[in-house]
Write a protein that holds these residues in place. Structure first.
Motif, PDB file in Angstrom:
ATOM      1  N   GLN A  22       0.859  -1.185   0.000  1.00 34.33           N
ATOM      2  CA  GLN A  22       0.000   0.000   0.000  1.00 34.33           C
ATOM      3  C   GLN A  22       0.889   1.226   0.000  1.00 34.33           C
ATOM      4  OE1 GLN A  22      -2.418  -0.086   3.540  1.00 34.33           O
ATOM      5  NE2 GLN A  22      -0.691   0.169   4.920  1.00 34.33           N
ATOM      6  N   VAL A  23       0.294   2.374  -0.279  1.00 33.93           N
ATOM      7  CA  VAL A  23       1.047   3.625  -0.331  1.00 33.93           C
ATOM      8  C   VAL A  23       0.414   4.637   0.612  1.00 33.93           C
ATOM      9  CG1 VAL A  23       1.905   3.335  -2.685  1.00 33.93           C
ATOM     10  CG2 VAL A  23      -0.352   4.384  -2.311  1.00 33.93           C
ATOM     11  N   PRO A  24       1.131   5.724   0.931  1.00 34.99           N
ATOM     12  CA  PRO A  24       0.537   6.789   1.744  1.00 34.99           C
ATOM     13  C   PRO A  24      -0.702   7.361   1.059  1.00 34.99           C
ATOM     14  CG  PRO A  24       2.920   7.075   1.556  1.00 34.99           C
ATOM     15  CD  PRO A  24       2.542   5.998   0.600  1.00 34.99           C
ATOM     16  N   PRO A  25      -1.603   7.941   1.835  1.00 34.47           N
ATOM     17  CA  PRO A  25      -2.857   8.478   1.269  1.00 34.47           C
ATOM     18  C   PRO A  25      -2.671   9.399   0.074  1.00 34.47           C
ATOM     19  CG  PRO A  25      -2.975   8.492   3.657  1.00 34.47           C
ATOM     20  CD  PRO A  25      -1.577   8.078   3.310  1.00 34.47           C
ATOM     21  N   PHE A  26      -1.620  10.207   0.070  1.00 32.54           N
ATOM     22  CA  PHE A  26      -1.446  11.169  -1.026  1.00 32.54           C
ATOM     23  C   PHE A  26      -1.086  10.503  -2.352  1.00 32.54           C
ATOM     24  CE2 PHE A  26       2.878  10.810   0.577  1.00 32.54           C
ATOM     25  CZ  PHE A  26       3.656  10.869  -0.569  1.00 32.54           C
ATOM     26  N   LEU A  27      -0.782   9.199  -2.326  1.00 33.33           N
ATOM     27  CA  LEU A  27      -0.443   8.487  -3.561  1.00 33.33           C
ATOM     28  C   LEU A  27      -1.504   7.460  -3.971  1.00 33.33           C
ATOM     29  CD1 LEU A  27       3.405   7.846  -3.193  1.00 33.33           C
ATOM     30  CD2 LEU A  27       2.273   9.259  -4.909  1.00 33.33           C
ATOM     31  N   LYS A  28      -2.555   7.284  -3.197  1.00 30.68           N
ATOM     32  CA  LYS A  28      -3.581   6.296  -3.531  1.00 30.68           C
ATOM     33  C   LYS A  28      -4.242   6.637  -4.866  1.00 30.68           C
ATOM     34  CE  LYS A  28      -4.763   4.516   1.036  1.00 30.68           C
ATOM     35  NZ  LYS A  28      -5.826   4.353   2.067  1.00 30.68           N
ATOM     36  N   GLY A  29      -4.317   5.639  -5.734  1.00 31.77           N
ATOM     37  CA  GLY A  29      -4.925   5.821  -7.037  1.00 31.77           C
ATOM     38  C   GLY A  29      -4.002   6.417  -8.079  1.00 31.77           C
ATOM     39  N   SER A  30      -2.768   6.728  -7.714  1.00 33.60           N
ATOM     40  CA  SER A  30      -1.834   7.363  -8.643  1.00 33.60           C
ATOM     41  C   SER A  30      -1.086   6.343  -9.497  1.00 33.60           C
ATOM     42  CB  SER A  30      -0.805   8.201  -7.869  1.00 33.60           C
ATOM     43  OG  SER A  30       0.061   7.342  -7.124  1.00 33.60           O
ATOM     44  N   GLY A  31      -1.065   5.087  -9.045  1.00 33.03           N
ATOM     45  CA  GLY A  31      -0.292   4.070  -9.739  1.00 33.03           C
ATOM     46  C   GLY A  31       1.183   4.097  -9.386  1.00 33.03           C
ATOM     47  N   LYS A  32       1.578   5.011  -8.508  1.00 36.27           N
ATOM     48  CA  LYS A  32       2.982   5.152  -8.132  1.00 36.27           C
ATOM     49  C   LYS A  32       3.246   4.619  -6.727  1.00 36.27           C
ATOM     50  CE  LYS A  32       3.928   9.262 -10.950  1.00 36.27           C
ATOM     51  NZ  LYS A  32       4.429  10.666 -10.936  1.00 36.27           N
ATOM     52  N   GLY A  33       4.466   4.149  -6.544  1.00 33.81           N
ATOM     53  CA  GLY A  33       4.882   3.673  -5.245  1.00 33.81           C
ATOM     54  C   GLY A  33       5.650   4.738  -4.478  1.00 33.81           C
ATOM     55  N   TRP A  34       6.221   4.303  -3.346  1.00 33.84           N
ATOM     56  CA  TRP A  34       6.926   5.233  -2.477  1.00 33.84           C
ATOM     57  C   TRP A  34       8.085   4.513  -1.790  1.00 33.84           C
ATOM     58  CZ3 TRP A  34       7.275  10.161  -2.512  1.00 33.84           C
ATOM     59  CH2 TRP A  34       7.705  10.886  -1.397  1.00 33.84           C
ATOM     60  N   VAL A  35       9.157   5.237  -1.565  1.00 29.32           N
ATOM     61  CA  VAL A  35      10.294   4.730  -0.796  1.00 29.32           C
ATOM     62  C   VAL A  35      10.563   5.734   0.307  1.00 29.32           C
ATOM     63  CG1 VAL A  35      12.747   4.119  -0.813  1.00 29.32           C
ATOM     64  CG2 VAL A  35      11.303   3.556  -2.792  1.00 29.32           C
ATOM     65  N   THR A  36      10.637   5.256   1.523  1.00 27.56           N
ATOM     66  CA  THR A  36      10.854   6.124   2.668  1.00 27.56           C
ATOM     67  C   THR A  36      11.874   5.477   3.591  1.00 27.56           C
ATOM     68  OG1 THR A  36       9.751   7.378   4.432  1.00 27.56           O
ATOM     69  CG2 THR A  36       8.960   5.139   4.022  1.00 27.56           C
ATOM     70  N   ALA A  37      12.484   6.290   4.446  1.00 25.05           N
ATOM     71  CA  ALA A  37      13.556   5.772   5.295  1.00 25.05           C
ATOM     72  C   ALA A  37      13.408   6.254   6.728  1.00 25.05           C
ATOM     73  CB  ALA A  37      14.921   6.206   4.745  1.00 25.05           C
ATOM     74  N   GLU A  38      13.916   5.437   7.632  1.00 23.66           N
ATOM     75  CA  GLU A  38      14.059   5.825   9.031  1.00 23.66           C
ATOM     76  C   GLU A  38      15.513   5.581   9.433  1.00 23.66           C
ATOM     77  OE1 GLU A  38      11.231   4.356  11.833  1.00 23.66           O
ATOM     78  OE2 GLU A  38       9.515   4.749  10.518  1.00 23.66           O
ATOM     79  N   TYR A  39      16.019   6.473  10.259  1.00 22.20           N
ATOM     80  CA  TYR A  39      17.428   6.419  10.683  1.00 22.20           C
ATOM     81  C   TYR A  39      17.475   6.565  12.192  1.00 22.20           C
ATOM     82  CZ  TYR A  39      22.173   8.305  11.538  1.00 22.20           C
ATOM     83  OH  TYR A  39      23.434   8.544  12.022  1.00 22.20           O
TER      84      TYR A  39
END
Length: 241
Positions: A49-66
């Motif tokens: 799944q993706v964050p709400p701002f990307l739902k329905g966009s067909g695009k994914g997301w990459v995020t990081a925690e440090y």
């Protein structure tokens, strides 16, 4: 004046680097990166799944925690969970890692899924953010390769390699890949993120004292691209093990 480095390296030499792939068996991709005495564990987790701002966009997301373990340094640090908030340095670094990885992946090809990259510093001796970016690429690539094997995507969304290194100036001497002591004493300190196609992704730098001549920028970039060649080889070697 030539600077004598504490570990005997030449001014344009990286610290010894080792990347151990698949260090965490339960992760979708992982790597332990060791650059000198700095050790960072990078792990990738795929979420369908993706964050709400990307739902329905067909695009994914990459995020990081440090984050940094309490005794990664010479004195114990407090865990973020105990302070109730992420400290500013950790927040800045994890945003940098996320930006660096998103710059080398086709988010449309990834599809509506998120890849979380966790970077945990086990031992810190300078260059933790640059090591995290370099190791995170290996974990990310492993995770996308696993998605590819399932047939959910037609080909790899990875567009290029990404790595990072630090450059410092003490006096007028440029130094590649700073350990903590050098970083602490540097008059000018830069972190350079780049890809293996000769392109720059991010340049972070500042002086600790006086303004510096812009001529150094070209020299810093030249040294960073030279040093990155070995980082890219280490990544390739790790992914072909």
């Amino acid at each position: 004046m030539s600077i004598t480095r504490s570990d005997g390296r030449s001014w344009d030499e990286l610290r010894p680097i080792t990347i151990t792939p698949s260090f965490q068996l339960s992760a979708d991709g992982s790597a332990l990166i060791e650059t000198g005495n700095t050790k960072v564990l990078c792990a990738a987790s795929v979420e369908e799944q993706v964050p709400p701002f990307l739902k329905g966009s067909g695009k994914g997301w990459v995020t990081a925690e440090y984050d940094m373990l309490p005794r990664a340094t010479s004195t114990r640090s407090t865990r973020d969970r105990n302070s109730g908030r992420i400290n500013g340095r950790s927040q800045e670094i994890q945003r940098l890692i996320g930006r660096s990885l998103r710059a080398i992946i086709d988010l449309g090809m990834l599809g509506e899924r998120t890849i979380h990259i966790d970077c945990d510093v086990l031992q810190a001796d300078g260059g933790t953010r640059t090591a995290a970016i370099t190791g995170a690429y290996v974990a990310l690539t492993q995770a996308t390769n696993d998605i590819l094997k399932t047939g959910k995507i037609p080909h790899s969304p990875i567009l290029s390699q990404v790595a990072a290194t630090s450059i410092g100036i003490i006096g007028e001497q440029l130094l590649l890949d700073l350990c903590y002591e050098e970083d602490f004493n540097a008059d000018i300190d830069f972190n350079v993120v780049l890809n293996n196609q000769g392109k720059l992704i991010e340049l972070q730098g500042a002086t600790e004292a006086h303004p510096f001549d812009r001529k150094y920028i070209a020299e810093i970039l030249s040294l960073a691209f030279k040093g990155s060649e070995r980082l890219f080889r280490a990544q390739t070697d790790a992914l072909t093990q």
